[in-house]
Design a protein around this motif. Sequence first.
Motif, short mmCIF file in Angstrom:
data_model
loop_
_atom_site.label_atom_id
_atom_site.label_comp_id
_atom_site.label_asym_id
_atom_site.label_seq_id
_atom_site.Cartn_x
_atom_site.Cartn_y
_atom_site.Cartn_z
N THR A 61 -12.81 74.52 -57.99
CA THR A 61 -13.81 74.94 -58.97
C THR A 61 -14.87 75.82 -58.31
OG1 THR A 61 -13.41 72.96 -60.27
CG2 THR A 61 -15.51 74.08 -60.63
N ASP A 92 -9.46 76.25 -65.44
CA ASP A 92 -9.54 75.28 -64.35
C ASP A 92 -8.76 74.01 -64.72
OD1 ASP A 92 -10.36 74.24 -61.95
OD2 ASP A 92 -12.51 74.30 -62.38
N ASP A 93 -8.13 73.43 -63.74
CA ASP A 93 -7.42 72.16 -63.93
C ASP A 93 -6.38 72.23 -65.03
OD1 ASP A 93 -8.66 70.64 -61.90
OD2 ASP A 93 -10.45 70.40 -63.15
N ARG A 149 -16.28 66.49 -51.84
CA ARG A 149 -17.25 65.91 -52.77
C ARG A 149 -17.83 64.61 -52.20
NH1 ARG A 149 -14.41 65.79 -57.77
NH2 ARG A 149 -14.71 68.04 -57.83
MG MG Z 1 -12.53 71.20 -60.08
#
Ligand code: MG
Length: 507
Positions: free
Chosen positions: A219, A275-276, A374
């Motif tokens: 992302t 995205d995704d 993350r």
């Molecule tokens: Mg993402």
Amino acid sequence: MSVQQGSLDQQWAKVRGRLKDEVGETAYRSWLKPLTVGDFDGGQVRIMVPTRFMRDWIRTHYADRIRALWSGENPGVQSVEIVVATSQKSETRASEPPASEIRASEIRAPETRAPASGPAPARSRARAVAEPALDGAAAAVAPSAPAYAEAEPAPVAAVGGAEEREDLSAPLDPRFTFENFVVGKPNELAFAAARRVADASAVTFNPLFLYGGVGLGKTHLMHAIAWHIRRKDPSRRVIYLSAEKFMYQFIRALRFKDTMAFKEQFRSVDVLMIDDVQFISGKDSTQEEFFHTFNALVDQNRQVIISADKSPSDLEGMEERLRSRLGWGLVADIHPTTYELRLGILQQKADQMGAKIPQKVLEFLAHKITSNVRELEGALNRIVAHAELVGRAITLESTQEVLHDLLRASNRRVTIEEIQKKVAEHFNIRLSDMSSARRARAVARPRQVAMYLAKQLTQRSLPEIGRKFGDRDHTTVMHAVRKVEELCGTDPAFAEDVELLRRMLEG
Ligand code: MG
Ligand code: ADP
């Protein structure tokens, strides 16, 4: 002009009548009714359509048939050209009579402007929203399915205003720029590809397909591309959204019978990022719609950028033709992070936060938190926030304390081999006895403890565990787990042993 406009209109009326019989009411209303005749010159008839998207569709699906029918009416017609009528302004529409009152001789212009008879560019929708659909019949006919050709044009009144339509793109995170992206071996290909696509003035790889596990920067890279293009050339329409939002928009369009407007919006962008995309696996009609959008854009040489958690060929629940199409451009994967990359990211984030963090602490974190970026960021935020709150400097000890639960969780990733080794050592038996056929209590009990701990501390399934213990059956493992639980309840010394082993293995 070798043919009078009057007779041209008459011929068109006949051709349309025939087409209507051939394609049926719904397709006719969606695609053919909005067409108007331009002029006739040198054997070529020009037909006007309101949008680029319709032009392409008519060209590929109906132009040949129109030409054939028309030369049946007038042998002088050798070809049909479909063009977008750019000069028509929606301002004039307010003064038009309702469709039902339009006389045959007036058929040309007004119909292209009626919002109920074809897609209009998104920008002119604001007006259309304020006005009731002209063609009541059109509004009453629902699209029978999300099928492409049959989608009914919009009774637009039901949907949101122009701002909402323009706001297809999800907001971009200001931190997700190329400058803030730390490049290392695991992501250098994806980074280079993203930069290339963002810098290029012409379409290079289409689509660019980025894939990798969660939290590895997909992302981030997509937002970075979007920022870069928007800054470089604000006139390019860049749309970024998740596949989930794409599906949501599509379903909403279906519900409001607004699929034409939906298609038009997506097909008029310069750069589309989804995205995704794994999210639409198994969601057939969304996939179908996505596939058409995708093809339309790639055919028009617009840039498409896709991300997913797997490579195109591994996307289960995705139609074969879509999977193969997704792999046509450049496929770039982001690998799990390495120690060096994690350390680099931590250093950059610490600088950005203006936090003074000892190098030892950063190294410790880079060692311990290996799952994804993350989590790494989350850990860093926590120790910084904690230090600020209690007003103490960050040290290795405070870090271990603050991240106690996190570190435990990451340490819990022990392997079955490690468990077997530790347990064998503890009970003083041979490692090979973990998988041997011996049933003597002295080896059988430790083996059961190891199976129990494997179940508790790893993600392995019972059959997998059984296999590691000399190809035993999963029921044997299940039995071992129950036996150990039972003993822990009745024998405190045994329970202590197991607890000690667990703590040692968890680190
Ligand atoms: Mg993402
Ligand atoms: P994904 O979309 O692959 O699940 P994200 O792009 O949301 O992952 O990344 C998760 C977090 O990690 C974001 O805050 C992002 O900024 C950060 N991140 C990931 N990779 C990097 C990198 N190479 N450099 C800096 N930050 C990164």
